[in-house]
Design a protein around this motif. Structure first.
Motif, PDB file in Angstrom:
ATOM      1  N   PRO A   1       0.821  -1.222   0.000  1.00  0.00           N
ATOM      2  CA  PRO A   1       0.000   0.000   0.000  1.00  0.00           C
ATOM      3  C   PRO A   1       0.850   1.264   0.000  1.00  0.00           C
ATOM      4  CG  PRO A   1      -0.002  -1.025   2.170  1.00  0.00           C
ATOM      5  CD  PRO A   1       0.722  -1.965   1.262  1.00  0.00           C
ATOM      6  N   VAL A   2       0.288   2.329  -0.583  1.00  0.00           N
ATOM      7  CA  VAL A   2       0.993   3.614  -0.616  1.00  0.00           C
ATOM      8  C   VAL A   2       0.418   4.600   0.396  1.00  0.00           C
ATOM      9  CG1 VAL A   2       1.681   3.338  -3.025  1.00  0.00           C
ATOM     10  CG2 VAL A   2      -0.452   4.537  -2.493  1.00  0.00           C
ATOM     11  N   ASN A   3      -0.710   4.246   1.015  1.00  0.00           N
ATOM     12  CA  ASN A   3      -1.289   5.083   2.062  1.00  0.00           C
ATOM     13  C   ASN A   3      -1.748   4.186   3.208  1.00  0.00           C
ATOM     14  OD1 ASN A   3      -4.090   4.178   1.611  1.00  0.00           O
ATOM     15  ND2 ASN A   3      -4.004   5.387  -0.267  1.00  0.00           N
ATOM     16  N   GLY A   4      -2.235   4.808   4.266  1.00  0.00           N
ATOM     17  CA  GLY A   4      -2.673   4.052   5.432  1.00  0.00           C
ATOM     18  C   GLY A   4      -4.143   3.737   5.445  1.00  0.00           C
ATOM     19  N   GLY A   5      -4.818   3.937   4.303  1.00  0.00           N
ATOM     20  CA  GLY A   5      -6.230   3.611   4.214  1.00  0.00           C
ATOM     21  C   GLY A   5      -7.076   4.428   5.171  1.00  0.00           C
ATOM     22  N   GLN A   6      -8.307   3.978   5.343  1.00  0.00           N
ATOM     23  CA  GLN A   6      -9.216   4.698   6.228  1.00  0.00           C
ATOM     24  C   GLN A   6      -8.763   4.693   7.685  1.00  0.00           C
ATOM     25  OE1 GLN A   6     -13.693   5.254   5.549  1.00  0.00           O
ATOM     26  NE2 GLN A   6     -13.586   3.522   6.923  1.00  0.00           N
ATOM     27  N   PRO A   7      -8.113   3.628   8.188  1.00  0.00           N
ATOM     28  CA  PRO A   7      -7.640   3.691   9.580  1.00  0.00           C
ATOM     29  C   PRO A   7      -6.736   4.889   9.852  1.00  0.00           C
ATOM     30  CG  PRO A   7      -7.546   1.440   8.793  1.00  0.00           C
ATOM     31  CD  PRO A   7      -7.901   2.280   7.602  1.00  0.00           C
ATOM     32  N   ALA A   8      -5.797   5.171   8.956  1.00  0.00           N
ATOM     33  CA  ALA A   8      -4.908   6.320   9.156  1.00  0.00           C
ATOM     34  C   ALA A   8      -5.684   7.632   9.107  1.00  0.00           C
ATOM     35  CB  ALA A   8      -3.798   6.315   8.098  1.00  0.00           C
ATOM     36  N   LEU A   9      -6.668   7.705   8.198  1.00  0.00           N
ATOM     37  CA  LEU A   9      -7.466   8.927   8.100  1.00  0.00           C
ATOM     38  C   LEU A   9      -8.247   9.186   9.381  1.00  0.00           C
ATOM     39  CD1 LEU A   9      -8.927   8.693   4.476  1.00  0.00           C
ATOM     40  CD2 LEU A   9      -6.969  10.036   5.256  1.00  0.00           C
TER      41      LEU A   9
END
Length: 422
Positions: free
Chosen positions: A154-162
């Motif tokens: 993955p290149v981002n942390g998905g909804q958990p990071a948001l």
């Protein structure tokens, strides 16, 4: 039935379409410039996304269109390290069966990677990819399985990071927070994430309000959120239902109310702000947590130039859409990894080995430098594959998403703290 046709553009490219499978292959326009006598073999990858219609459907057709645009651009530059880039696309249909069919087609075509794709059905597509040894690079993060599979990068942390980041963004402003979230298993994880961030700033935990994702009205939930927020903040993470929720909220909110509203990327974006009135929309002044820099940031200039030149007016590609942005970043990863391999033939196994050994990817400021070694990962059980747990804080000013804080905010500590198994 398979047939050939040409793009009606000033840069004719060869297209292979498969009506039965809903897939599309874009190859380069003739010989790849810069290739040495054809010594370097083409690299074939796949991008899938739902291209659907209907009130309850998800349409992310811009991601596949961005992949095809990237292929036109990079092949005119000489390909990736002399390799012609061939892109297969597949309509995932926002169903488990569609996701599985796309993954099996990727395996049948021996693709080197699946890149920059969207699916909410991780279990359906990851099993076929794992069986074939195909890496999944830069998915949107719409499925929790993307953050556990050993072949997901993955290149981002998905909804958990948001959500974790949203709690930290709100903690700096809000004495109290009402959280409106889906009445689903995914929604059940959100209070823990946001409360961990709030508690780290000595704020009280949020008032948790569950709601259906696709309701036509949220008057009951809006009334609860308004009552509990006091003079604090209301944040809603309801996906497509977020706009409807804030319509209900604004109808109930007293004139001159001090309550501030908030959300995260994917639930609120520039497109929704524009459709709901721009500077006169209910989102004016809203706090929004994102993965990447605000849409107007100069780091997006190259992507915008590529879209302007090579998308040929394809109105499915919105440079301010996080799906399109994620696809661009995912192909940036692919390019960096292939260049680092410096091989005549690029295989799925070779890409995975290169990523696992620590190939570094500089995305030009769109993310921190990315790499996927074991020591780079968050490593908790629900988020084991996250290597980029950084988010951005944005605010809506004069109808535009703009930066509220310079740079990225690392929410790794919150993700670890919110994991009951940590």
């Amino acid at each position: 039935m398979t047939g050939w046709r040409r793009l009606t553009s000033s840069r004719p490219c060869r297209l292979l379409t498969s009506t039965a499978a809903g897939a599309l292959l874009i190859s380069g326009c003739g010989v790849v410039p810069g290739a040495s006598g054809g010594s370097r073999e083409p690299v074939t990858v796949m991008t899938w996304a739902p291209d659907t219609t209907g009130a309850d459907s998800v349409n992310m057709a811009g991601m596949a269109a961005m992949a095809r645009t990237y292929a036109r651009w990079i092949n005119e530059q000489g390909g990736i390290d002399g390799h012609e880039l061939r892109v297969l696309t597949c309509n995932e249909q926002d169903t488990a069966a569609g996701a599985s069919a796309c993954a099996r087609r990727a395996a049948d075509n021996d693709v080197a990677a699946v890149v920059g794709s969207y699916s909410r059905h991780g279990r359906a597509f990851l099993a076929p990819l794992e069986a074939a040894g195909i890496p999944y690079i830069g998915g949107y993060g719409a499925s929790a399985d993307e953050f556990t599979s050993y072949l997901s990068y993955p290149v981002n942390g998905g909804q958990p990071a948001l959500v974790a980041g949203n709690g930290e963004q709100l903690a700096a402003t809000c004495e109290r927070v009402s959280l409106v979230r889906p009445d689903t298993l995914v929604g059940d994880t959100m209070p823990g994430l946001i409360d961990t961030s709030l508690s780290r700033s000595d704020r009280p935990v949020s008032y948790d309000i569950s709601a259906p994702e696709e309701a036509t009205s949220y008057d009951t939930q809006a009334a609860k959120a308004l009552d509990q927020a006091g003079d604090g903040c209301v944040t809603a993470v309801l996906g497509k239902g977020t706009g409807t929720f804030f319509d209900s909220f604004r109808r109930l909110e007293p004139q001159g109310s001090p309550v501030r509203i908030s959300s995260v990327l994917g639930s609120v974006g520039q497109g929704l702000i524009d459709r709901s009135g721009g500077p006169n929309s209910p989102f004016e002044g809203a706090l929004v947590t994102g993965w990447y820099p605000a849409p107007g940031d100069a780091a997006w200039d190259e992507m915008r130039q590529v879209i302007d030149t090579y998308a040929f007016g394809d109105n499915r590609i919105d440079p301010e859409d996080p799906g399109v942005q994620t696809t661009w970043i995912a192909y940036t990863v692919l390019k960096a990894v292939v260049e680092a391999m410096d091989e005549t033939s690029i295989t799925a196994g070779g890409i995975s080995v290169s990523l696992n050994r620590g190939a570094e990817v500089d995305t030009g400021g769109l993310t921190p430098v990315l790499r996927w070694r074991f020591q780079d990962m968050v490593g908790t059980s629900p988020y084991g594959r996250i290597v980029n747990a950084r988010v951005t804080f944005q605010v809506v000013r004069e109808g535009r998403l703009t930066s509220a804080k310079k740079g990225f905010v690392d929410v790794t500590e919150t993700l670890v703290g919110a994991d009951p198994h940590s």
